[in-house]
Design an enzyme around this catalytic site. Structure first.
Site, PDB file in Angstrom:
ATOM      1  N   LYS A 234       0.833  -1.206   0.000  1.00 53.04           N
ATOM      2  CA  LYS A 234       0.000   0.000   0.000  1.00 53.04           C
ATOM      3  C   LYS A 234       0.869   1.259   0.000  1.00 53.04           C
ATOM      4  O   LYS A 234       2.082   1.200   0.176  1.00 53.04           O
ATOM      5  CB  LYS A 234      -0.922  -0.005   1.225  1.00 53.04           C
ATOM      6  CG  LYS A 234      -0.181  -0.025   2.556  1.00 53.04           C
ATOM      7  CD  LYS A 234      -1.144  -0.125   3.722  1.00 53.04           C
ATOM      8  CE  LYS A 234      -0.367  -0.155   5.042  1.00 53.04           C
ATOM      9  NZ  LYS A 234      -1.266  -0.157   6.202  1.00 53.04           N
TER      10      LYS A 234
ATOM     11  N   TYR B 108      17.077  30.065   9.351  1.00 53.57           N
ATOM     12  CA  TYR B 108      15.936  30.813   9.869  1.00 53.57           C
ATOM     13  C   TYR B 108      15.980  30.924  11.389  1.00 53.57           C
ATOM     14  O   TYR B 108      16.334  29.959  12.095  1.00 53.57           O
ATOM     15  CB  TYR B 108      14.628  30.128   9.471  1.00 53.57           C
ATOM     16  CG  TYR B 108      14.260  30.294   8.016  1.00 53.57           C
ATOM     17  CD1 TYR B 108      14.014  31.552   7.480  1.00 53.57           C
ATOM     18  CD2 TYR B 108      14.135  29.189   7.186  1.00 53.57           C
ATOM     19  CE1 TYR B 108      13.664  31.712   6.151  1.00 53.57           C
ATOM     20  CE2 TYR B 108      13.783  29.326   5.850  1.00 53.57           C
ATOM     21  CZ  TYR B 108      13.550  30.587   5.340  1.00 53.57           C
ATOM     22  OH  TYR B 108      13.208  30.745   4.024  1.00 53.57           O
TER      23      TYR B 108
END
Length: 344
Positions: A33, A242
């Protein structure tokens, strides 16, 4: 090349399936899956079929349709979500076997596709999918008369061998299915490792095929090599990235590499993560950004073209540990920008 290279070893996937198959005396399926746990169903499915897998599990009928295109006729494909509204044409056309989860699904399937194979999923305590004991008791004779090809349930705590839930679910599954002449399945990868009592007629490994825990003997499947875009020397007191998340305490050589959370390297990894070069661990500094990660490479004399995140020195579960998550999430999050190289 700017994008990172994700190398997927199909031979290792096949070998892991064969190793798990050898641990039991019953048939072994393959769970494929979520696009084969993010690694490419069109490549992984045929590789497993060549290794000997004849039964596959997917999450939804749409996934089953894609897998059928990759496999062609022959192998069986079971659908965990069962028969959902609008699935009938796909189930018929791709010859899928829905794992029925409720009375409503059973009625839909029998009315829309009379005589088409189906299995039944039973809830033995996970409270996620499947018929609960009372529902199954009321419906059992009617359901059995429709000739299901498989009865299955799913273990909630199989990766914790001593957890009491495992025995409770085993006992419940036996109580709900004993005496029925229908193939049964309870064990995924963790259940296989719990031993013979959990194997029944069919096992269905998933994460173990792709090199993940709890199958500690798995052969590693994925290698991720990330290009270095630029290096710079950062002076004491200067910051990187950042929010000034990293401030250098001494002279630091910094490499910016070309991958980030848009590529599935989730932001939560942060400064816990390391890359490697020839076995040497190199700490991530600052924040993981969308397309870039900064790495302290002060310990390397000569800068290589790539740094490695996953491979021989760090497994997918090691990387998951950096972010406080599991290998499943890392694998299924690997993004579309990678140059994917398949080893056969």
């Amino acid at each position: 090349m700017t994008t990172a290279t994700l190398t997927i070893d199909l031979t290792a996937i096949a070998a892991n399936w064969q190793a798990l198959d050898r641990l039991t005396q019953v048939e072994t399926a393959a769970v494929i899956k979520a696009n084969a746990y993010g690694l490419g169903v069109d490549k992984v499915g045929p590789a497993l079929a060549r290794a000997g897998a004849r039964l596959f599990f997917v999450a939804a009928a749409e996934e089953g349709t894609l897998l059928r295109r990759a496999l062609g006729p022959g192998p069986s494909i079971c659908v965990f979500s069962g028969h959902m509204p609008g699935d009938a044409d796909m189930i018929r056309a791709a010859d899928l076997t829905p794992m029925i989860n409720s009375v409503d699904q059973l009625l839909t399937h029998v009315e829309m596709l009379p005589g088409h194979p189906f299995g039944i999923q039973l809830d033995t305590g996970m409270n996620r999918l499947g018929m609960e004991p009372a529902e199954w008791s009321a419906l059992r004779d009617i359901a059995i008369a429709q000739q299901p090809v498989l009865l299955m349930s799913h273990l909630a705590c199989a990766d914790e061998p001593d957890h009491l839930m495992n025995r409770m679910q085993l006992d419940s599954f036996n109580d709900m299915t004993e005496g029925l002449d229908i193939p049964r399945s309870l064990a995924a990868t963790g259940g296989i490792l719990l031993g013979d009592d959990y194997h029944f007629d069919l096992t269905r490994p998933g994460i173990g095929l792709y090199g993940g825990l709890p199958f500690v003997d798995a052969i590693p499947v994925v290698t991720l090599d990330v290009p270095v875009i630029q290096t710079r020397d950062v002076a004491p007191g200067e910051s990187v990235g950042y929010g000034n998340a990293f401030v250098a305490h001494g002279p630091t050589r910094v490499a910016t590499v070309a991958a980030g959370y848009a590529d599935g390297l989730i932001r939560a990894m942060g400064a816990q993560a390391t890359f490697t070069h020839e076995g040497r661990k190199l700490p991530v500094i600052g924040r993981v950004s969308m397309d870039m990660i900064t790495v302290d490479v002060s310990s390397i004399a000569e800068m290589p073209e790539h740094l490695q995140l996953m491979g021989q020195h760090q497994s997918v579960d090691t990387v998951a540990g950096f972010a406080g998550t599991i290998g499943y999430e890392i694998l299924t999050s690997l993004g579309a920008r990678y140059d994917r190289v398949y080893l056969t």
